[in-house]
Design an enzyme around this catalytic site. Structure first.
Site, short mmCIF file in Angstrom:
data_model
loop_
_atom_site.label_atom_id
_atom_site.label_comp_id
_atom_site.label_asym_id
_atom_site.label_seq_id
_atom_site.Cartn_x
_atom_site.Cartn_y
_atom_site.Cartn_z
N THR A 121 0.83 -1.37 0.13
CA THR A 121 -0.11 0.04 0.03
C THR A 121 0.82 1.27 -0.17
O THR A 121 2.02 1.27 0.66
CB THR A 121 -0.83 0.05 1.30
N TYR A 145 -1.85 0.07 10.17
CA TYR A 145 -1.91 -0.73 8.76
C TYR A 145 -0.94 -0.48 7.79
O TYR A 145 -0.14 -1.52 7.39
CB TYR A 145 -3.05 0.01 7.93
#
Ligand code: UDP
Length: 334
Positions: A121, A145
């Site tokens: 990501t 995350y």
């Protein structure tokens, strides 16, 4: 031409994974899916893919699948993806995204699987010093995350140095849209992503759309992101897979985006254009941890893999997302 490959797709019943299954099939490869169906849907998996309901941390199940299906490579999508949730429940993210990835990588090594493609990501960059972001810029995640994904990137690097194994880490920017043939799409319950929320609002499933922050250092003050069509992202995975097989000595870490961005207002304008209607916009304060702008430098994936986007058109992304949202309404109403 790469031979027909047997590919284990973790999280293949989820949003991006279900598109990857279709892309693999369209490219002549064979997909085997493992998904625990916590957030995914059995119906989202293409009919000709083999499906196992199970967890990637279950070593005996994963190793049995690898043996039985003669798995050549793994595309690893399974994981948790809600940034604010990672802040309030970091251990869930370090378990689902980091610990379980460690188990999966070990099963791959034990089972003799030599290639892995990993869903990473742009959150690994944190708040970038400048935009567009290149892969060699510092990775300083600002939420668990991003950290949970970055730790898996590091494991893959170390494992590739120690074993007969190569990998491609793909750092996704903002994934949006749906399969142009409407075979699958974003179906997550309680999704938090802008375009998903906007199409739900356009179809009357929500009253309004909140605009989080109007004082960013961007042309109209709202956050700018690089929205990539999910089918272009899925095709990047197939090209990456073939590159790993063709040159097993080489691993890659590559951004996946279009290299240009749109503000929140521009995305909502596109939805208004496509629906010929006006969304009710509610101006609100900034959401914690959001950078002003996040745009990819995508020259590496283009040069190394020869990836070329096919759906780099915001209105088309909106059209596909809307078409899927309508179809989802039919599926959900049985
Ligand atoms: N955003 C917004 N309203 C929403 C959801 C998102 O204004 O209901 C904004 C968010 O602040 C960011 C952009 O839209 O600037 C993209 O956010 P999203 O959650 O879709 O993806 P992220 O960039 O956080 O991964």
């Amino acid at each position: 031409m790469t031979k027909k490959l047997n590919v284990l797709v973790t999280g293949g019943a989820g949003y991006i994974g279900s598109h990857a299954v279709l892309a693999l099939r369209d490219a002549g490869h064979h997909a085997v899916v493992i998904d625990n169906l916590v957030t995914g849907f059995r119906w989202a998996v293409a009919e000709d893919a083999v499906f196992y309901e199970g967890d990637i941390s279950d070593d005996s199940v994963v190793q049995k699948i690898i043996r039985e299906q003669g798995i050549d490579a793994i595309m690893h999508f399974a994981g948790s993806v809600v940034v604010p949730e990672s802040v309030t429940n970091p251990l869930k993210y370090y378990y689902n995204n980091t610990s379980k990835s460690r188990s999966l990588i070990e099963s791959a090594i034990v089972g003799g699987v030599r290639h892995m493609i990993f869903s990473s990501t742009a959150a690994t960059y944190g708040i970038p010093e400048s935009s567009p972001v290149r892969e060699d810029m510092p990775t300083v995640p600002i939420n668990p995350y991003g950290t949970s994904k970055l730790m898996t990137e590091m494991m893959l690097r170390d494992v590739a140095a120690a074993h007969d194994f190569n990998y491609c880490t793909l750092r996704y920017f903002n994934v949006a849209g749906a399969d142009p043939q409407c075979r699958t799409g974003q179906s997550t319950v309680g999704a938090t992503h802008l375009l998903k929320i906007a199409v739900e609002a356009a179809l009357g499933k929500r009253e309004s759309v909140s605009v989080f922050g109007t004082d960013y250092a961007t042309p109209d003050g709202t956050g700018v992101r690089d929205y990539i069509h999910v089918s272009d992202l899925a095709s990047a995975h197939v090209i990456a897979l073939e590159a790993l097989v063709d040159d097993p000595q080489r691993s890659h870490t590559l951004n996946c985006g279009y290299g240009h961005g749109y503000s929140v207002m521009q995305v909502l304008d596109a939805v208004d254009r496509v629906t010929n209607n006006k969304l009710d916009r509610k101006m609100e304060g900034r959401r914690a941890g959001d950078p002003d702008a996040l745009i990819s430098d995508n020259s590496a994936i283009k040069e190394r893999l020869g990836w070329e986007p096919r759906y780099d058109d915001l209105d088309q992304i909106v059209q596909h997302a809307l078409a899927w949202e309508r179809r989802l309404t039919d599926i959900q109403s049985g």
